[in-house]
Scaffold this motif. Sequence first.
Motif, mmCIF file in Angstrom:
data_model
loop_
_atom_site.group_PDB
_atom_site.id
_atom_site.type_symbol
_atom_site.label_atom_id
_atom_site.label_comp_id
_atom_site.label_asym_id
_atom_site.label_seq_id
_atom_site.Cartn_x
_atom_site.Cartn_y
_atom_site.Cartn_z
ATOM 1 N N ALA A 235 -0.316 5.913 5.355
ATOM 2 C CA ALA A 235 0.384 5.324 4.269
ATOM 3 C C ALA A 235 1.688 5.861 4.209
ATOM 4 O O ALA A 235 2.883 5.374 3.769
ATOM 5 C CB ALA A 235 -0.476 5.829 2.850
ATOM 6 N N PRO B 240 -2.755 1.032 6.345
ATOM 7 C CA PRO B 240 -3.939 2.009 6.210
ATOM 8 C C PRO B 240 -5.145 1.180 6.406
ATOM 9 O O PRO B 240 -6.271 1.934 6.924
ATOM 10 C CB PRO B 240 -3.646 2.519 4.850
ATOM 11 C CG PRO B 240 -2.303 2.275 4.323
ATOM 12 C CD PRO B 240 -1.989 1.120 5.246
ATOM 13 N N ILE C 112 -5.689 7.549 7.154
ATOM 14 C CA ILE C 112 -5.082 6.649 6.058
ATOM 15 C C ILE C 112 -4.147 7.089 5.322
ATOM 16 O O ILE C 112 -3.098 6.554 4.993
ATOM 17 C CB ILE C 112 -6.213 6.250 5.087
ATOM 18 C CG1 ILE C 112 -6.820 7.249 4.509
ATOM 19 C CG2 ILE C 112 -7.500 5.340 6.095
ATOM 20 C CD1 ILE C 112 -8.068 6.696 3.441
ATOM 21 N N ALA C 113 -4.064 8.636 5.041
ATOM 22 C CA ALA C 113 -3.109 9.327 4.197
ATOM 23 C C ALA C 113 -1.867 9.288 5.364
ATOM 24 O O ALA C 113 -0.784 9.031 4.764
ATOM 25 C CB ALA C 113 -3.673 10.573 4.038
ATOM 26 N N PRO D 191 -9.821 10.186 6.199
ATOM 27 C CA PRO D 191 -8.956 10.624 5.347
ATOM 28 C C PRO D 191 -7.417 11.008 6.014
ATOM 29 O O PRO D 191 -6.363 10.488 5.288
ATOM 30 C CB PRO D 191 -9.591 12.044 4.925
ATOM 31 C CG PRO D 191 -10.959 11.699 4.973
ATOM 32 C CD PRO D 191 -11.329 10.745 5.954
ATOM 33 N N ASN D 192 -7.523 11.768 7.169
ATOM 34 C CA ASN D 192 -6.265 12.129 7.625
ATOM 35 C C ASN D 192 -5.729 10.944 8.178
ATOM 36 O O ASN D 192 -4.289 10.718 8.104
ATOM 37 C CB ASN D 192 -6.466 12.903 8.780
ATOM 38 C CG ASN D 192 -6.959 14.147 8.439
ATOM 39 O OD1 ASN D 192 -6.399 15.011 7.473
ATOM 40 N ND2 ASN D 192 -7.631 14.966 9.207
ATOM 41 N N ALA E 157 -12.567 4.846 6.324
ATOM 42 C CA ALA E 157 -11.939 5.440 5.413
ATOM 43 C C ALA E 157 -11.892 6.901 6.075
ATOM 44 O O ALA E 157 -12.398 8.127 5.592
ATOM 45 C CB ALA E 157 -12.641 5.897 4.051
#
Lengths: 431, 431, 431, 113, 113, 113
Positions: C247, C232, C243-244, C240-241, C238
């Motif tokens: 993960a 990630p 990195i999530a 959001p979409n 950063a």
Amino acid sequence: METKVIVDTMWVLITAFLVFFMNLGFAAVESGFARAKNCVNIMSKNFVVFAASSLGFLFLGWGLMFGDGTWLVGLKGLFFVGGADNSPAVGEAYKGVYSAISWTGVPLWAKFFFQLVFCGTAATIVSGAVAERIKYIAFIIFTFVMAMFIYPVVGHWVWGGGWLAKMGMFDFAGSTVVHSIGGWAALAGVIMLGPRIGKYDNGHIKAIPGHNLSLATLGTFVLWFGWFGFNPGSTMAADPNAIAHVAVTTNTAAAAAIMSATIVSWLLLGKPDLGMTLNGCLAGLVAITAPCAFVSVGSSLVIGLIAGVLVVLAVMMFDRLRLDDPVGALSVHLVNGVFGTICVGLFAQDKITGTATGNGLFYGGGFKLLGAQLAAVISVAVFVFVAALATWAILKAVIGIRVSREEELRGLDIGEHGNEAYAGFQVFTTE
Amino acid sequence: METKVIVDTMWVLITAFLVFFMNLGFAAVESGFARAKNCVNIMSKNFVVFAASSLGFLFLGWGLMFGDGTWLVGLKGLFFVGGADNSPAVGEAYKGVYSAISWTGVPLWAKFFFQLVFCGTAATIVSGAVAERIKYIAFIIFTFVMAMFIYPVVGHWVWGGGWLAKMGMFDFAGSTVVHSIGGWAALAGVIMLGPRIGKYDNGHIKAIPGHNLSLATLGTFVLWFGWFGFNPGSTMAADPNAIAHVAVTTNTAAAAAIMSATIVSWLLLGKPDLGMTLNGCLAGLVAITAPCAFVSVGSSLVIGLIAGVLVVLAVMMFDRLRLDDPVGALSVHLVNGVFGTICVGLFAQDKITGTATGNGLFYGGGFKLLGAQLAAVISVAVFVFVAALATWAILKAVIGIRVSREEELRGLDIGEHGNEAYAGFQVFTTE
Amino acid sequence: METKVIVDTMWVLITAFLVFFMNLGFAAVESGFARAKNCVNIMSKNFVVFAASSLGFLFLGWGLMFGDGTWLVGLKGLFFVGGADNSPAVGEAYKGVYSAISWTGVPLWAKFFFQLVFCGTAATIVSGAVAERIKYIAFIIFTFVMAMFIYPVVGHWVWGGGWLAKMGMFDFAGSTVVHSIGGWAALAGVIMLGPRIGKYDNGHIKAIPGHNLSLATLGTFVLWFGWFGFNPGSTMAADPNAIAHVAVTTNTAAAAAIMSATIVSWLLLGKPDLGMTLNGCLAGLVAITAPCAFVSVGSSLVIGLIAGVLVVLAVMMFDRLRLDDPVGALSVHLVNGVFGTICVGLFAQDKITGTATGNGLFYGGGFKLLGAQLAAVISVAVFVFVAALATWAILKAVIGIRVSREEELRGLDIGEHGNEAYAGFQVFTTE
Amino acid sequence: MKLIIAYIQPHKLNDVKQTLYKAEVYKMSVTNSLGCGQQKGYHESYRGVGIEVNLLKKVRLEIAVNENFVERTITAIIEGAKTGQIGDGKIFILDLPECIRIRTGERGGEAIG
Amino acid sequence: MKLIIAYIQPHKLNDVKQTLYKAEVYKMSVTNSLGCGQQKGYHESYRGVGIEVNLLKKVRLEIAVNENFVERTITAIIEGAKTGQIGDGKIFILDLPECIRIRTGERGGEAIG
Amino acid sequence: MKLIIAYIQPHKLNDVKQTLYKAEVYKMSVTNSLGCGQQKGYHESYRGVGIEVNLLKKVRLEIAVNENFVERTITAIIEGAKTGQIGDGKIFILDLPECIRIRTGERGGEAIG
Ligand SMILES: Nc1ncnc2c1ncn2[C@@H]1O[C@H](COP(=O)(O)OP(=O)(O)O)[C@@H](O)[C@H]1O
Ligand SMILES: Nc1ncnc2c1ncn2[C@@H]1O[C@H](COP(=O)(O)OP(=O)(O)O)[C@@H](O)[C@H]1O
Ligand SMILES: Nc1ncnc2c1ncn2[C@@H]1O[C@H](COP(=O)(O)OP(=O)(O)O)[C@@H](O)[C@H]1O
């Protein structure tokens, strides 16, 4: 809520978690460098020390350190972090009794938590140096004294708006406030306790090998990892340039010290001793702790190289002085805590990450900064050493600080705890 | 992308990583408290349990827990997190089938990942209690049942918009949802398996010492560290006041419980047993898990102190009841999971970090909140215990859940895995 | 400072810390899989490797990798990260010599630190494969060569704007750049060193069990944890979409690979070997490293399942080929690094998290992407293998790379370091 | 020839080695052992349950000597190991009809030293 | 005097200690040992390669007794260790010409108990 | 009957087991031991302080055999353990008046194998 408060709080908390995690590192390093028969005792000490610090710092330590007060100690909002406070307001907007730390715009409990994990570290440093012979109860009481008095007082001088801060002394993340304090208190303990049985018999220095160098290595990795919270977190704000800079100076000093400690021990001892490599890493980290935000990456390399050499020589020196420090806490935290504090006065470059420190001696700043740093080194040495010595002396008189000879021979695990660390394993210690 | 979504996602993911890391802590604590001959087996169980939970929760668990549905279970978007969803939209703007968790403005996969690591924790708790005698395959299958049915159903009741949520029951980070569920399932397992050979021979309780208290201590540190993800992360948003508050209540409860457990075991057993100190820490953490965001720091201190006493008494009680729990999972997770859930009903202060819980009994809120909490305790107890007991019974009938006597004596490492944990070391276990 | 810079810097640094922490994981896995008599040596190697990489990458590696230059290597700002640079400016606004990495808006030192921890990982991979027989000094020198030349050159091709990047090859987090490089260098080392004494005596393959599977398991957990920084974090922003998503793909591949490796070893070997389960986890993680941001969660599951099977077969194959790799580094990093790189060409879905990779073969993209991936696999194989082989050969000729037979039998801990890892423990190795 | 077996306190091993050296006894084999003798054990506990430990750690020496070395070896062991406290240990002496050096195949008194 | 050496199953140690106590034999030394006897070993494997383990964990007792205690000691060991299954163990009995208590210098039958 | 005690190099254990098998000696007990013999020790150090290690790791075999097996057992041990280098080890042979199989109570030569 303002975005800056949010990101700063995240940064402060996350780095505080990393610093908290250093407790595991200390526990692993210290027990790994000691014998199996004292392993439960060391683990217990290192485990309980953070609990004791947490309570002590909550009850009184925080207030003494950050409460508004005199040049010497805080006086307002002393107990239970109970003073008036409107954090995360900063600067002019701040209304409360903890103004010395009102420069960082995070909620009060975030400030408290971050400062608490630092206090815990100082207390933990003592644990290693007094290992393998100290009474459990004496250590616990000493920890409370550290967290409630000794640490907060010095902390007030440097970070709580006290006289050293006013004098223009700089200690970014605590070479003095955390490491030297821990180191001087440890030295007092080592002197009061005397060496372990068998360590200096018949005028010979005897090696007492640690029982688990895997554990010690993992512990050092954890400390290195935690230091990325310790130093970059001490911005107490997610300032991109500063935190990136500090991460790199921190790592560079560690890397350089590892190399120089390894090479020096290779040359002096004939082989690259793993213990020295590990202590080298910690030495570099301690030394860069004060100057990490005030010096260039190049300087951090030099500081690290020197720290690695210093720690090897210091380990050998303390042994010559018959000061028995099973884990090298004095060489790491005391010697390099002092060295790092002085480095600020030598290598600082004004505003390199924003703070107006003025330049150090090597950058044309003359002796002004260096003078303030030396004043801190000396005054902290005197205060902490005397206070700790007195505390140990009282403890010795009242409840005793050293276990019996028989208990020491059989191991503190059985004597103090009635436990065994490695049931089922054939562990024999012939000293 | 909106800043709030960014910082919230970072917070949710980073704290989720910390919670993930607790798997290591559980593995270390559980194997440290068991004998060397079963170490590979415990490590394997604790390693595979998160893999199994990951797959099970992905396939079905998430859908059952958070899918829109009835008061009892989710019904929409059941499989493979496959329902319609427009996260990170929140509130009115949210259009999708996972509306119960649409209050947090992070992407769907961030929600999933955070909830997954909690599910994994619940499953792991069982592992310790059934250690040293359970068949590997039986444990793996049970884990799938936990992750796909038992956990998500209760999760739906409390966090998925089910009947307990509607009733006004509050469980901030999972004293009930994670720890009690794990605890009740473990209790069912302990009963179905019976004690380890030699544990209660001839009416005597025999101590079966753990093989590696270093490992157990490190593991507890890791769990404590991970809990800073577990509790502060459960905001699922980087709300500065809330996360700082929760970090401090969490730590204070742990510290207090460490102290009270150590002192109580010192008084009751004559010496400060390290195992009790460690269990004390975990007990405090479990107890504060539900109330951490709803109570003051002062209350967290009280809750921690009580938890530390409870866990010591519970360990001794379960032994008297001949319920053989090698690692104290019941005393930690079950007893203190229940206690923590009840604490919300006692100590809660309305909106102390924003959530409108209403006050608890001690703050003039009467029995309303306490009633809802007790309803949760009882209903979860009944449902989980019965479901788990049935699962264990079926497994016992179909494939057997306990290894043979011969295998147990020689160790599960050889029997189940054909491996040895410490090749080359002289490890002898005489029971 | 712009908020985006702040949050991106936080993300980059925190994930870099996690990747740094993987050094502990590697140290633990590698020493756990080796014998007790070589434990100090492996710990030393794994500890010093990051220090050496830090210095080497600072001095030259970074410049060669990211300096503006030709299709082959960087040429500007070569030494000490000393080139002109106005980060965190991005895109058009960027004025400096490290333009290949100017897409991420974080300060220069943040970029450097993130890239450094990756470089360190590649160097560490070699350590495990050459364990239990290599000379310490030879390994240290090889590490400098890796960090200063081999790694940065390939890095330049893929991430530094070199010819593979231009060709449209994609390697999100380094299946090729980190893991294959490490793997090929390790293979060269394994060939040049030959197997450990006793491993393939009289035509039989002999098992040489690792001394501490607890340590190996904890290490694998740490690596899994660190991978949540590795993958990630490679967004270097950063988002959001992204990195999530990353993960979840990362974790799903790991979980699937754990399951498939466990099942396959259960079927092939009769029992679920813990070593295989652990290697399975790492295999899944390595395989998903390149494609993690380019494929769906469903694809990550498939990739993981295959990786878990591959690793078990590869471990057995390398043993048949008499390539003695004590920790399975080849099977994990080389085989699955290659496999993961190819997976991008097969499973990629255009812009699934934003990057315009084009579709892979299975999603109708034809052979275009796959071709670029294969070009990378082959060219990296040739370059790294030849360069590493030459380096090992020179080292062999000049200082020797293998310890003496006598030293190998007694253990490298005494021979190379004069230390013992587990003083006091009865450790006997009969081979 | 005699085979001398001695149980001593672990922390006395170094002293005994020194007195043996002075007595020109250079060869020996050392094993760890647990002993149950006159010495009282101690109490451990684990998670609230007591454990009575009455097997104490001892070191076991095995020394093969020619007849003329027997008494000096015994004297040396006693000198090094004795503290006068319970737990000092025991010496057992067995007849040793034969002894062989693996390296050379030598037998008897030749082989012992 | 005799020196009795017994190999028993590790998990029988407690039982044997108890039967010995009942027979008034209070002193003994215990070592860990690996035994190769009639009992079949087991199969381990490590990373895909099999290992045949035929040295099984045993406990070795060494008990020095006066002649009149020999038979009761043997009986006690058998009583505590016997399960009737392969692997129960062996007892070896050696002559013990001399025994010395380090603490007092006492020799012979006096020193043994 | 004789009780054969042999000290060998740890890494020779497998070879010795094999030569013993060939000589039809299937039963033995193995213990770890530290030996002080002709073989020179080595130098360790720890945190800057030297340690002289002169107790080297050895493996101790104990084999009880009937008279007619004594010589072949010795030959087999030598065959497996000998390298011709210092440190190869020693064999000691004791008289063994009695031997008992715990499982059956058999005594003497019957019980030994
Ligand atoms: N009769 C015996 N048989 C076997 N071992 C013995 C015997 N007597 C003593 N030992 C060994 O010697 C050790 C020391 O014996 P102890 O009775 O404590 O010595 P002392 O009588 O000098 O105080 C014991 O722990 C045990 O290992
Ligand atoms: N001849 C022997 N020499 C040395 N040790 C032996 C001998 N016979 C048996 N033992 C020891 O006794 C243990 C038990 O022997 P075993 O043959 O399995 O017993 P049983 O015949 O009662 O089944 C062996 O593991 C070994 O340690
Ligand atoms: N006299 C002795 N008494 C007890 N053990 C001995 C004796 N001589 C040798 N040993 C054991 O045998 C081992 C090998 O002896 P060593 O003298 O090195 O063999 P070699 O003479 O064949 O080189 C020693 O390490 C020690 O354990």
